[in-house]
Scaffold this active site. Structure first.
Site, PDB file in Angstrom:
ATOM      1  N   SER A   1      -4.276  -8.292  -7.753  1.00  0.00           N
ATOM      2  CA  SER A   1      -3.437  -7.307  -8.427  1.00  0.00           C
ATOM      3  C   SER A   1      -2.546  -8.013  -9.453  1.00  0.00           C
ATOM      4  O   SER A   1      -3.061  -8.647 -10.375  1.00  0.00           O
ATOM      5  CB  SER A   1      -2.622  -6.527  -7.397  1.00  0.00           C
ATOM      6  OG  SER A   1      -2.056  -5.370  -7.966  1.00  0.00           O
TER       7      SER A   1
ATOM      8  N   ASP B   1     -24.516   9.055   0.264  1.00  0.00           N
ATOM      9  CA  ASP B   1     -24.543   7.884   1.140  1.00  0.00           C
ATOM     10  C   ASP B   1     -25.892   7.189   1.191  1.00  0.00           C
ATOM     11  O   ASP B   1     -25.994   5.971   1.078  1.00  0.00           O
ATOM     12  CB  ASP B   1     -24.110   8.309   2.554  1.00  0.00           C
ATOM     13  CG  ASP B   1     -23.862   7.114   3.464  1.00  0.00           C
ATOM     14  OD1 ASP B   1     -23.939   5.971   2.984  1.00  0.00           O
ATOM     15  OD2 ASP B   1     -23.587   7.328   4.642  1.00  0.00           O
TER      16      ASP B   1
ATOM     17  N   ASP C   1     -28.848   4.635  -1.527  1.00  0.00           N
ATOM     18  CA  ASP C   1     -29.208   3.221  -1.573  1.00  0.00           C
ATOM     19  C   ASP C   1     -30.116   2.807  -0.429  1.00  0.00           C
ATOM     20  O   ASP C   1     -30.394   1.621  -0.235  1.00  0.00           O
ATOM     21  CB  ASP C   1     -27.943   2.356  -1.580  1.00  0.00           C
ATOM     22  CG  ASP C   1     -27.066   2.603  -0.351  1.00  0.00           C
ATOM     23  OD1 ASP C   1     -27.463   3.392   0.527  1.00  0.00           O
ATOM     24  OD2 ASP C   1     -25.985   1.999  -0.260  1.00  0.00           O
TER      25      ASP C   1
ATOM     26  N   ASP D   1     -24.334   4.281   5.651  1.00  0.00           N
ATOM     27  CA  ASP D   1     -23.236   3.430   6.109  1.00  0.00           C
ATOM     28  C   ASP D   1     -21.870   3.891   5.626  1.00  0.00           C
ATOM     29  O   ASP D   1     -20.867   3.207   5.834  1.00  0.00           O
ATOM     30  CB  ASP D   1     -23.468   1.985   5.654  1.00  0.00           C
ATOM     31  CG  ASP D   1     -23.671   1.874   4.145  1.00  0.00           C
ATOM     32  OD1 ASP D   1     -23.508   2.889   3.436  1.00  0.00           O
ATOM     33  OD2 ASP D   1     -23.977   0.764   3.662  1.00  0.00           O
TER      34      ASP D   1
ATOM     35  N   ASP E   1     -11.031   1.051  -5.432  1.00  0.00           N
ATOM     36  CA  ASP E   1      -9.634   0.716  -5.699  1.00  0.00           C
ATOM     37  C   ASP E   1      -8.883   1.989  -6.101  1.00  0.00           C
ATOM     38  O   ASP E   1      -9.251   2.659  -7.059  1.00  0.00           O
ATOM     39  CB  ASP E   1      -9.551  -0.320  -6.823  1.00  0.00           C
ATOM     40  CG  ASP E   1      -8.179  -0.956  -6.948  1.00  0.00           C
ATOM     41  OD1 ASP E   1      -7.168  -0.248  -6.758  1.00  0.00           O
ATOM     42  OD2 ASP E   1      -8.112  -2.160  -7.255  1.00  0.00           O
TER      43      ASP E   1
ATOM     44  N   HIS F   1      -7.923  -1.382  -2.859  1.00  0.00           N
ATOM     45  CA  HIS F   1      -7.151  -2.312  -3.685  1.00  0.00           C
ATOM     46  C   HIS F   1      -6.857  -3.601  -2.919  1.00  0.00           C
ATOM     47  O   HIS F   1      -6.088  -3.589  -1.948  1.00  0.00           O
ATOM     48  CB  HIS F   1      -5.854  -1.653  -4.130  1.00  0.00           C
ATOM     49  CG  HIS F   1      -5.054  -2.473  -5.083  1.00  0.00           C
ATOM     50  ND1 HIS F   1      -5.542  -2.862  -6.317  1.00  0.00           N
ATOM     51  CD2 HIS F   1      -3.807  -3.005  -5.008  1.00  0.00           C
ATOM     52  CE1 HIS F   1      -4.636  -3.572  -6.948  1.00  0.00           C
ATOM     53  NE2 HIS F   1      -3.580  -3.689  -6.169  1.00  0.00           N
TER      54      HIS F   1
END
Length: 507
Positions: A194, A262, A265, A269, A399, A438
């Protein structure tokens, strides 16, 4: 040649450790003697030998960071040095008796104003001489009023926060290290998230010889643009709805989006690998209980701030990120203080009076005033590369405070000016972490071995390919994935244990 060089460093480390270990009285004397060091603009306030435990001063800033503000235990023996740099910069240098001949500097967060003792403890346990600074003021990391005193901006406080404190800290820390150990660190590393990430990148841009390696996480770069943008969700909801969207609705929408995408891919998960590629229809949002006006507001929040005529200003957070920080019942304090003290120099300014026009002025004023000072967006890293520096950046896709697309934007500018992918890969790699919030947290694997990979890159000339990301809960690894260097994506091969990194490939 590199093999023998590392062996020599290892032997030096052993000799140094033995010399310190056999003379405990001399360790105390050597530590105490640091108070006699002379600097042109600084003074050692205190030096003391610490063993096993240390109790830092309790500060609200540390509490907000989630640090345990009681006793830090399990510490190795080290010499603790408090040093003050004019005008008001405080730094801590921790010098372990069993030193690995490396320096690790630790970055701050938010508006800083604190020493991250918990992170210094991690570094010193690993054998690093380590250092951190409060950046020239003490206070709450969410409060930006330190730059405004006697009804005017304090240019020195802004400069110290922007870049001077870290550079001065680095110079002084190396001098203290040389005085204590009789030699400079063999390698110097930066580790920050950050604001700490921004501080590290500022070092590469402004003082490229300070560090051999920079570990940059979710950097608060392009400060002049992303920081006012943190107020955008509140402006949108105020203008479109007259009030915030119910937090339960936003949570429901987010979870529904994750559930919808979800398995795209090939793995169920709860993690979306590339939220930027999602297509979310109005009909789907209506099914989650949003009305038309709420849908308009939410799309504007995701899109990020624009001018009144719809021109792009900056990026928004992703649909898979939590909305509580920026689109909660109250605004995030950091951009509110930025508006009051840094931009308007008026503590009574009410963000609710801005509207879209006022926000556009707020954004443009920020760019005009602070891009040259703290923008940290210089993409010419040729000097850092010239000095042999290496850098690893990673940013979580979820984030909730700093838009990950801003980091990608900066990286793409570096590619352009530094000669393309191959030339940039020689010194800089970017990784995107699916499902990670974040700096840490979120559903994704947030324990990443990037710092160790950076050290290996610098010292053994072995550039990383993938990084290993883990989710650790109650001491157990519950999720493990490789991270591929951007713009490549991590793709499941379609069979085998999804927690085994060998069952994935980079495409």
């Amino acid at each position: 040649m590199m093999k023998y060089s590392l062996l020599f460093i290892s032997l030096l480390s052993q000799i140094s450790n033995i010399a310190l270990a056999v003379s405990p009285d001399s360790i105390v004397e050597r530590c105490n003697a640091l108070t006699e060091m002379k600097f042109d603009n600084a003074k050692v306030i205190k030096s003391e030998l610490i063993e096993e435990r240390f109790t830092p001063l309790t500060k609200l800033a540390d509490t907000l960071r989630g640090a345990e503000n009681n006793v830090i235990t399990g510490l190795p023996q080290f010499c603790r040095v408090e040093l003050a740099i004019q005008p008001e910069i405080n730094i801590e240098v921790w010098l372990p008796t069993q030193w690995n001949h490396r320096l690790q500097a630790i970055g701050g967060g938010g508006y800083a104003g604190f020493i991250p003792f918990d992170e210094l403890a991690v570094a010193v346990k690993d054998g690093y001489a380590t250092v951190a600074t409060d950046t020239g003021h003490q206070g709450n990391l969410l409060e930006g009023n330190f730059v405004f005193k006697n009804n005017q901006l304090q240019a020195d406080a802004i400069a110290d926060f922007a870049y001077r404190s870290v550079h001065e800290m680095t110079i002084k820390a190396k001098q203290v290290i040389e005085n204590y150990y009789g030699q400079m660190p063999s390698f110097s590393y930066w580790n920050g998230c950050s604001t700490g990430g921004r501080q590290g990148l500022m070092e590469a841009q402004k003082f490229p010889a300070d560090y051999n390696g920079l570990y940059i996480i979710a950097p608060a770069i392009q400060w002049d643009k992303f920081l006012p943008s943190e107020l955008w969700p509140q402006i949108v909801m105020q203008e479109e709805l007259g009030q915030p969207i119910d937090s339960a609705k936003l949570d429901k929408v987010r979870q529904a989006i994750i559930n919808l995408a979800d398995e795209q891919d090939g793995i169920k998960d709860g993690i979306i690998d590339d939220p930027a590629s999602l297509e979310i229809t109005d009909e789907f949002l209506k099914q989650q209980g949003l009305n038309n006006n709420e849908i308009v507001a939410l799309r504007k929040i995701w899109q990020g701030p624009t001018t009144q005529t719809g021109q792009f200003l900056w990026y928004g957070i992703e649909p898979t990120a939590q909305m509580d920080a920026l689109a909660g019942s109250t605004p995030f304090p950091i951009p509110v203080d930025y508006l009051k003290y840094w931009i308007n120099q008026n503590p009574t300014v009410d963000w609710k009076q801005l509207g879209y026009k006022g926000f556009e002025n707020y954004f443009n004023d920020s760019v005009d005033l602070y891009r040259p000072i703290i923008g940290t967006d210089n993409s010419d890293l040729s000097q850092f590369k010239h000095f042999g520096g290496k850098m690893i950046i990673w940013h979580g896709w979820d984030d909730k405070l700093i838009p990950p697309k801003g980091t990608i934007h900066y990286y793409n500018r570096v590619l352009k000016i530094m000669g393309g992918q191959n030339d940039t890969d020689e010194f800089l790699k970017l990784y995107m972490a699916p499902g990670v919030d974040h700096c840490k947290g979120g559903e994704g694997a947030d324990k990443i071995n990037g710092f160790q990979s950076l050290v290996n890159w610098v010292e053994n000339k072995q550039p990383p390919t993938t990084l290993t990301a883990q989710k650790i809960e109650k001491g157990q690894i519950t999720l493990q994935r490789p991270l591929c260097p951007y713009p490549q994506k991590t793709v499941y091969k379609g069979k085998g244990d999804t927690n085994n990194p060998t069952n994935f490939e980079c495409q």
